[in-house]
Design a protein around this motif. Structure first.
Motif, short mmCIF file in Angstrom:
data_model
loop_
_atom_site.label_atom_id
_atom_site.label_comp_id
_atom_site.label_asym_id
_atom_site.label_seq_id
_atom_site.Cartn_x
_atom_site.Cartn_y
_atom_site.Cartn_z
N SER A 89 43.13 27.29 72.18
CA SER A 89 42.55 25.97 71.92
C SER A 89 43.61 24.94 72.26
CB SER A 89 42.14 25.85 70.45
OG SER A 89 41.60 24.57 70.18
N ILE A 90 43.26 23.99 73.13
CA ILE A 90 44.27 23.08 73.67
C ILE A 90 43.65 21.74 74.01
CG2 ILE A 90 43.95 23.85 76.06
CD1 ILE A 90 47.00 23.68 76.41
N ASP A 91 44.42 20.67 73.89
CA ASP A 91 43.97 19.34 74.29
C ASP A 91 44.21 19.15 75.79
OD1 ASP A 91 43.38 18.85 71.70
OD2 ASP A 91 45.01 17.44 71.33
N VAL A 92 43.18 18.68 76.48
CA VAL A 92 43.33 18.29 77.88
C VAL A 92 42.77 16.89 78.02
CG1 VAL A 92 42.64 18.72 80.26
CG2 VAL A 92 43.26 20.63 78.78
N ASP A 93 43.62 15.94 78.35
CA ASP A 93 43.20 14.55 78.51
C ASP A 93 42.24 14.45 79.68
OD1 ASP A 93 42.96 11.83 79.00
OD2 ASP A 93 45.05 11.40 78.50
N PRO A 94 41.01 13.90 79.46
CA PRO A 94 40.06 13.80 80.57
C PRO A 94 40.54 12.91 81.69
CG PRO A 94 39.26 12.61 78.64
CD PRO A 94 40.45 13.41 78.19
N ALA A 95 41.54 12.03 81.42
CA ALA A 95 42.08 11.16 82.47
C ALA A 95 43.18 11.87 83.26
CB ALA A 95 42.63 9.88 81.86
N ARG A 96 43.60 13.08 82.82
CA ARG A 96 44.66 13.80 83.53
C ARG A 96 44.17 14.23 84.90
NH1 ARG A 96 48.61 16.14 80.64
NH2 ARG A 96 47.21 16.36 78.89
N THR A 97 44.94 13.96 85.96
CA THR A 97 44.52 14.34 87.30
C THR A 97 44.96 15.74 87.66
OG1 THR A 97 46.53 13.31 88.21
CG2 THR A 97 44.53 11.95 88.11
N ASP A 98 46.00 16.25 87.00
CA ASP A 98 46.48 17.59 87.31
C ASP A 98 46.83 18.32 86.02
OD1 ASP A 98 47.45 19.88 88.34
OD2 ASP A 98 49.30 19.04 89.14
N PRO A 99 45.86 19.05 85.46
CA PRO A 99 46.15 19.80 84.24
C PRO A 99 46.93 21.09 84.50
CG PRO A 99 43.91 20.19 84.91
CD PRO A 99 44.46 19.21 85.89
N GLY A 100 47.22 21.37 85.75
CA GLY A 100 47.88 22.61 86.10
C GLY A 100 49.17 22.87 85.35
N PRO A 101 50.12 21.90 85.29
CA PRO A 101 51.38 22.16 84.57
C PRO A 101 51.18 22.49 83.10
CG PRO A 101 51.61 20.26 86.01
CD PRO A 101 50.15 20.62 86.01
N LEU A 102 50.08 22.04 82.51
CA LEU A 102 49.80 22.34 81.11
C LEU A 102 49.15 23.72 80.94
CD1 LEU A 102 49.69 21.25 78.16
CD2 LEU A 102 47.42 20.35 78.70
N LEU A 103 48.25 24.06 81.86
CA LEU A 103 47.45 25.26 81.71
C LEU A 103 48.07 26.51 82.34
CD1 LEU A 103 43.86 23.84 82.41
CD2 LEU A 103 45.10 23.95 80.23
N ARG A 104 48.72 26.35 83.48
CA ARG A 104 49.19 27.52 84.22
C ARG A 104 50.17 28.39 83.45
NH1 ARG A 104 47.60 27.69 89.51
NH2 ARG A 104 46.69 25.74 90.32
N PRO A 105 51.14 27.81 82.70
CA PRO A 105 52.05 28.70 81.96
C PRO A 105 51.34 29.64 80.99
CG PRO A 105 52.94 26.48 82.07
CD PRO A 105 51.55 26.40 82.58
N TRP A 106 50.26 29.17 80.38
CA TRP A 106 49.51 30.03 79.46
C TRP A 106 48.73 31.10 80.22
CZ3 TRP A 106 50.59 29.77 74.47
CH2 TRP A 106 51.17 28.59 73.97
N LEU A 107 48.16 30.71 81.37
CA LEU A 107 47.46 31.70 82.18
C LEU A 107 48.43 32.73 82.73
CD1 LEU A 107 45.10 29.19 84.04
CD2 LEU A 107 44.42 30.85 82.30
N ASP A 108 49.60 32.28 83.15
CA ASP A 108 50.62 33.22 83.65
C ASP A 108 51.09 34.16 82.54
OD1 ASP A 108 50.51 32.10 86.18
OD2 ASP A 108 52.20 30.73 85.82
N ALA A 109 51.05 33.69 81.30
CA ALA A 109 51.45 34.53 80.16
C ALA A 109 50.41 35.59 79.84
CB ALA A 109 51.70 33.66 78.93
N GLY A 110 49.20 35.43 80.39
CA GLY A 110 48.18 36.47 80.22
C GLY A 110 46.97 36.07 79.41
N LEU A 111 46.84 34.79 79.02
CA LEU A 111 45.67 34.39 78.27
C LEU A 111 44.43 34.40 79.15
CD1 LEU A 111 47.96 33.30 76.29
CD2 LEU A 111 46.15 31.81 75.45
#
Length: 352
Positions: A89-111
């Motif tokens: 469960s995570i906050d993603v600002d709808p105005a963010r143009t690139d959520p990649g730096p926030l999301l990718r580390p968690w996906l790389d960790a295996g979530l």
């Protein structure tokens, strides 16, 4: 009347009818004795989550932590061994143009994906990130490019058959992602006796009978309120009931929760926990739990009965003040004991 349509379920993805279990990590189990729950506490109690019978753990309250820790890696490894998926469960600002730096580390960790909050549509940016990670999903609400649409429609409808039926119709008829039904916002700020759980137990069976995924919140299966962050009561006869070894008076944990601990409910076949466990087992194994959409039957005032289209499952709900006849069929489960074959007030039942 039939409401809702869907694809042939042959080869349906893992999340299609998943039961998700949100764990507020800081309120679930404290291993290090600092009074705050931690990942190691969840890992130590993972056997309980497996015993409950859910499919997915949603980790809440850890988005600010480093995803590259041995604690998370250990939890993910044991969860996989138990056949459990894990979301964040995570906050993603709808105005963010690139959520990649926030999301990718968690996906790389295996979530396995995310439950986004605030749950407004950040455009296709999140979908673009997940495109590089096959088989990962997003649960969101409002308008968005989600796999599952989180909705509190059942909770908002209250405990009255008409509004609940209207809420179900509205969700299933909408041109929207597949529903993820939630009941986590209840106005029961304090549960003080088992009689208050009658509507909670009945609505649990309605929720779990519907086509789509389900989102539970920890403590919900014990009949505890879902509107506040609740420290999980595990065992013993005094607060904090096994949540932590930290000393203190724990004024936020009522003494009457001694009857609602996991320990007190686990071996009681009439407990709310036993009802949830039995319902989840039937939902996962009984051949009647298939089919998309629902078909409504005629029912007395303040009652309803629906059948999952394409299956033999019937769910009946009585929110009136009098017992009513049950629809024909074999009773699989009821939220309260039946009254000489009739459905008592404040009760739901599954039949096939």
């Amino acid at each position: 009347m039939q409401v809702g349509n869907g694809p042939d379920l042959d080869g349906a993805p893992w999340w299609w009818d998943a039961v998700c279990y949100q764990v507020d990590v800081g309120a679930f189990a404290d291993v290090d004795g600092d009074g705050i729950g931690d990942l190691e506490g969840l890992r130590a109690r993972l056997g309980y989550v497996e015993l409950l019978g859910v499919d997915v753990i949603v980790l809440a309250g850890i988005a600010a932590q480093d995803p590259n820790t041995p604690e998370l890696a250990g939890l993910l490894g044991e969860a996989r061994d138990a056949g459990l998926r894990v979301l964040l469960s995570i906050d993603v600002d709808p105005a963010r143009t690139d959520p990649g730096p926030l999301l990718r580390p968690w996906l790389d960790a295996g979530l396995d994906g995310f439950h986004l909050a605030p749950r407004n549509d950040p455009g296709d940016a999140v979908a673009a990130v997940l495109a590089d990670y096959p088989d990962r999903i997003v649960i969101g609400s409002g308008t968005g490019n989600w796999h599952l649409l989180f909705g509190l429609d059942l909770a908002i409808a209250g405990f009255a058959a008409g509004p609940v039926q209207n809420a179900i119709d509205s969700v299933l008829a909408a041109d929207a992602p597949r529903p993820a039904w939630a009941m986590a916002s209840r106005d029961t700020s304090r549960i003080r006796d088992h009689a208050q759980l009658t509507p909670v137990r009945a609505m649990a069976l309605v929720q779990l009978a519907l086509p789509g995924a389900v989102c539970l919140r920890h403590g919900e299966e014990l009949g505890l309120p879902g509107t506040e962050r609740i420290r999980m009561p595990w065992e013993g006869d005094r607060a904090p009931f096994g949540f932590s070894t930290a000393p203190g008076d724990w004024p936020s944990i009522p003494d009457e929760w001694v009857e609602f601990t996991v320990e007190a409910q686990l071996e009681d076949p009439e407990s709310t926990l036993s009802l949830y466990r039995h319902a989840l087992e039937i939902r996962n194994t009984h051949p009647a739990f298939t089919g998309e959409g629902v078909e409504w039957f005629g029912a007395p005032e303040d009652c309803f009965a629906f059948r999952r289209v394409g299956s033999s499952l019937i769910c009946a709900l009585n929110t009136s003040a009098e017992p009513v006849p049950l629809p024909p069929g074999e009773v699989l489960l009821s939220s309260r004991p039946l009254d000489e074959g009739a459905l008592p007030p404040g009760t739901a039942a599954w039949l096939a």
